[in-house]
Write an enzyme that holds these catalytic residues in place. Structure first.
Site, mmCIF file in Angstrom:
data_model
loop_
_atom_site.group_PDB
_atom_site.id
_atom_site.type_symbol
_atom_site.label_atom_id
_atom_site.label_comp_id
_atom_site.label_asym_id
_atom_site.label_seq_id
_atom_site.Cartn_x
_atom_site.Cartn_y
_atom_site.Cartn_z
ATOM 1 N N ARG A 21 19.814 -51.132 20.599
ATOM 2 C CA ARG A 21 20.976 -52.002 20.155
ATOM 3 C C ARG A 21 20.721 -53.065 18.989
ATOM 4 N NH1 ARG A 21 25.551 -53.432 22.553
ATOM 5 N NH2 ARG A 21 25.876 -53.941 21.151
ATOM 6 N N HIS A 22 19.357 -52.835 19.410
ATOM 7 C CA HIS A 22 18.800 -54.071 18.046
ATOM 8 C C HIS A 22 17.956 -53.270 17.199
ATOM 9 C CE1 HIS A 22 17.256 -57.934 20.823
ATOM 10 N NE2 HIS A 22 17.489 -55.980 22.275
ATOM 11 N N ARG A 53 18.110 -31.757 20.660
ATOM 12 C CA ARG A 53 18.722 -30.731 19.733
ATOM 13 C C ARG A 53 17.165 -29.544 19.286
ATOM 14 N NH1 ARG A 53 22.146 -31.677 14.654
ATOM 15 N NH2 ARG A 53 23.076 -29.895 15.359
ATOM 16 N N ARG A 111 14.661 -60.101 25.180
ATOM 17 C CA ARG A 111 13.957 -58.951 25.862
ATOM 18 C C ARG A 111 13.081 -59.242 27.355
ATOM 19 N NH1 ARG A 111 18.513 -56.714 26.234
ATOM 20 N NH2 ARG A 111 19.822 -55.298 24.389
ATOM 21 N N TRP A 157 17.666 -50.930 24.217
ATOM 22 C CA TRP A 157 16.836 -51.468 22.963
ATOM 23 C C TRP A 157 17.329 -51.054 21.422
ATOM 24 C CZ3 TRP A 157 11.009 -50.716 24.503
ATOM 25 C CH2 TRP A 157 10.555 -50.504 23.798
ATOM 26 N N TYR A 175 12.741 -38.152 19.173
ATOM 27 C CA TYR A 175 12.346 -36.810 19.667
ATOM 28 C C TYR A 175 13.879 -36.146 19.615
ATOM 29 C CZ TYR A 175 10.397 -33.626 22.745
ATOM 30 O OH TYR A 175 10.086 -32.634 23.407
ATOM 31 N N SER A 176 13.559 -35.433 18.882
ATOM 32 C CA SER A 176 14.737 -34.841 18.657
ATOM 33 C C SER A 176 15.516 -33.052 19.970
ATOM 34 C CB SER A 176 15.274 -33.666 18.219
ATOM 35 O OG SER A 176 16.058 -32.706 17.823
ATOM 36 N N ASP A 223 9.983 -55.527 11.597
ATOM 37 C CA ASP A 223 9.158 -57.305 11.094
ATOM 38 C C ASP A 223 8.966 -57.809 11.800
ATOM 39 O OD1 ASP A 223 11.342 -58.803 10.495
ATOM 40 O OD2 ASP A 223 11.967 -57.658 9.339
ATOM 41 N N LEU A 224 8.121 -58.836 12.240
ATOM 42 C CA LEU A 224 7.649 -59.609 12.706
ATOM 43 C C LEU A 224 9.302 -60.345 13.605
ATOM 44 C CD1 LEU A 224 5.324 -61.584 14.874
ATOM 45 C CD2 LEU A 224 5.082 -62.671 13.157
HETATM 46 C C1 LIG Z 1 20.267 -60.269 28.786
HETATM 47 C C2 LIG Z 1 21.126 -59.266 27.604
HETATM 48 C C3 LIG Z 1 22.857 -58.970 28.040
HETATM 49 C C4 LIG Z 1 23.302 -58.001 27.198
HETATM 50 N N1 LIG Z 1 24.250 -57.172 27.462
HETATM 51 C C5 LIG Z 1 25.353 -57.215 26.239
HETATM 52 C C6 LIG Z 1 26.376 -56.094 26.775
HETATM 53 O O1 LIG Z 1 26.871 -56.564 27.745
HETATM 54 N N2 LIG Z 1 27.052 -55.678 26.539
HETATM 55 C C7 LIG Z 1 26.389 -55.266 24.864
HETATM 56 O O2 LIG Z 1 27.255 -54.582 23.924
HETATM 57 N N3 LIG Z 1 25.640 -55.689 25.041
HETATM 58 C C8 LIG Z 1 24.447 -56.535 25.568
HETATM 59 N N4 LIG Z 1 23.657 -57.097 25.064
HETATM 60 C C9 LIG Z 1 23.416 -57.141 23.819
HETATM 61 C C10 LIG Z 1 23.396 -57.544 23.209
HETATM 62 O O3 LIG Z 1 24.590 -58.555 22.435
HETATM 63 C C11 LIG Z 1 22.942 -57.671 20.796
HETATM 64 O O4 LIG Z 1 23.207 -56.583 20.724
HETATM 65 C C12 LIG Z 1 21.173 -57.783 21.367
HETATM 66 O O5 LIG Z 1 20.548 -57.819 21.396
HETATM 67 C C13 LIG Z 1 20.830 -57.325 19.818
HETATM 68 O O6 LIG Z 1 20.615 -58.087 19.108
HETATM 69 P P1 LIG Z 1 20.383 -58.659 17.703
HETATM 70 O O7 LIG Z 1 21.858 -58.685 17.446
HETATM 71 O O8 LIG Z 1 19.938 -60.509 17.712
HETATM 72 O O9 LIG Z 1 19.185 -57.574 16.753
HETATM 73 P P2 LIG Z 1 19.903 -57.142 15.891
HETATM 74 O O10 LIG Z 1 20.121 -55.858 15.744
HETATM 75 O O11 LIG Z 1 18.197 -56.303 15.395
HETATM 76 O O12 LIG Z 1 19.944 -57.871 14.932
HETATM 77 C C14 LIG Z 1 19.046 -59.427 14.781
HETATM 78 C C15 LIG Z 1 19.761 -60.425 13.973
HETATM 79 O O13 LIG Z 1 19.993 -58.886 12.812
HETATM 80 C C16 LIG Z 1 21.347 -60.361 12.602
HETATM 81 N N5 LIG Z 1 22.114 -58.305 11.985
HETATM 82 C C17 LIG Z 1 21.727 -57.246 12.379
HETATM 83 N N6 LIG Z 1 22.817 -56.043 12.261
HETATM 84 C C18 LIG Z 1 24.028 -57.584 11.556
HETATM 85 C C19 LIG Z 1 25.737 -56.763 10.975
HETATM 86 N N7 LIG Z 1 25.810 -55.474 10.944
HETATM 87 N N8 LIG Z 1 25.655 -58.037 10.802
HETATM 88 C C20 LIG Z 1 25.163 -58.844 10.731
HETATM 89 N N9 LIG Z 1 24.786 -59.086 11.260
HETATM 90 C C21 LIG Z 1 23.796 -58.165 11.477
HETATM 91 C C22 LIG Z 1 22.338 -60.510 13.525
HETATM 92 O O14 LIG Z 1 21.718 -61.944 12.287
HETATM 93 C C23 LIG Z 1 20.670 -60.653 14.340
HETATM 94 O O15 LIG Z 1 21.029 -61.381 15.294
HETATM 95 C C24 LIG Z 1 22.956 -58.000 25.813
HETATM 96 C C25 LIG Z 1 21.605 -58.320 25.361
HETATM 97 C C26 LIG Z 1 20.713 -59.263 26.368
HETATM 98 C C27 LIG Z 1 19.430 -59.760 26.314
#
Ligand SMILES: Cc1cc2nc3c(=O)[nH]c(=O)nc-3n(C[C@H](O)[C@H](O)[C@H](O)COP(=O)(O)OP(=O)(O)OC[C@H]3O[C@@H](n4cnc5c(N)ncnc54)[C@H](O)[C@@H]3O)c2cc1C
Length: 310
Positions: free
Chosen positions: A112-113, A124, A231, A110, A121-122, A220-221
């Protein structure tokens, strides 16, 4: 049990209180506000706050002074246009805040978004609850033979029982050792006065990844739809997908026009590459095209055939 009696009472009290406002509110989402929707064995998600509705999207798109909305059909048409043409910023005008309780290994996916605000929740500061995610038998599947990131057949019989036993025993043992290292009685005093106890920030490293954590998560939306499109997808792991499915139902209640547009132009849509489109055009012109003459790889061909239902 995801919530204690005291927590349920706090939520009920919060749901009793009302406030007047000049801002837009959405009755269907107000109905859900603060309520915990149970997920997995100890998890939940609940909406804590939100800003905007469908009208906020059109208001921003029209940069209007007043409400900025016209007939419902015109507003829905504009929202569909914006979604179809990937206009993102009007959707960023709506915000929502969730309280989520989820296993740590789901939280790792999660988090990663990045386009969100998080406060977790801490562990520590506080002691984590003795709660571990143990999959329901239907979710206890073998490694998929065709997808390295997926599940295959459900485990059965003695093998399933052994896996459940290992998951329970290991999590319980690790938690027992965590508690022993902390050396804290429920009232916070040392359980064994002859020992100092290890700091919470260190003791927690012994916990298993199926231990539950909690956070407030605001986004945001536009970014929420990105989260859901990734997801709530069949490629996502079941344990995060069911949270995304619940969020999708909340989006439907909150911004019904945006939800319909999202369903049609994102969730139910597919993207064809230039080569796939060329193949489709040849097929529509009556040519018998197979993978060998398509110019597509076997995998791309299979994906395209699946998309067109062949
Ligand atoms: C089915 C599935 C399998 C996956 N497998 C793996 C895996 O094996 N290993 C792994 O590491 N991850 C994996 N991921 C995670 C994936 O690569 C993304 O990191 C994650 O889905 C977050 O997506 P996002 O970057 O679009 O979202 P957000 O981080 O919310 O970003 C939204 C958008 O904002 C922009 N953005 C955000 N931050 C930046 C930045 N720093 N620079 C430039 N633009 C930015 C981009 O346009 C991005 O699309 C997986 C995800 C899914 C759904």
């Amino acid at each position: 049990m995801p919530l204690t009696e005291a927590q349920l009472a706090d939520i009920a009290a919060q749901r009793e209180a009302t406030a007047t406002t000049r801002r837009v509110t959405v009755p269907a989402l107000e109905d859900m506000l603060f309520q915990a929707f149970p997920l997995l064995d100890h998890g939940f998600i609940r909406v804590i706050d939100y800003m905007g509705d469908d009208s906020a999207i059109v208001q921003a798109a029209r940069v209007s002074y007043g409400r900025g909305t016209r007939r419902v059909s015109e507003d829905a048409g504009l929202i569909r246009y914006l979604m179809r043409h990937r206009h993102s910023t009007p959707f960023e005008m709506c915000e929502i805040k969730f309280h989520v309780k989820l296993p740590i290994f789901v939280a790792r996916q999660w988090i990663r978004h990045r386009m969100a605000n998080v406060n977790e929740y801490s562990a520590r500061y506080s002691v984590l609850d003795r709660e571990f995610y143990i999959p329901a038998p239907a979710q206890l599947a073998a490694q998929s033979a065709i997808n390295r990131q997926g599940r295959g057949e459900v485990l059965e019989g003695e093998e399933a029982e052994q896996v459940l036993r290992l998951l329970r025993d290991d999590a319980t043992q690790c938690y027992d050792h965590y508690a022993a290292m902390l050396n804290e009685a429920p009232d916070g005093t040392p359980a064994d006065p002859s020992r100092q106890g290890l700091a919470r920030e260190l003791a927690r490293m012994n916990l298993t990844l199926n231990t539950y954590t909690q956070w407030y998560w605001k986004t945001d939306l536009h970014n929420l739809l990105n989260f859901v499109s990734l997801r709530a997808d069949a490629h996502a792991q079941y344990e995060i997908r069911i949270y995304a499915d619940t969020i999708l139902a909340m989006i439907k209640a909150w911004v019904p026009a945006a939800y319909e547009a999202f369903k049609d132009y994102r969730l139910g849509a597919v993207t064809f590459s230039a080569q796939m489109l060329a193949v489709l055009r040849r097929m529509l012109a009556g040519e018998a095209v197979d993978q060998a003459v398509s110019g597509l790889s076997k995998r791309e061909w299979a994906e395209m055939m699946q998309a067109v239902g062949k």
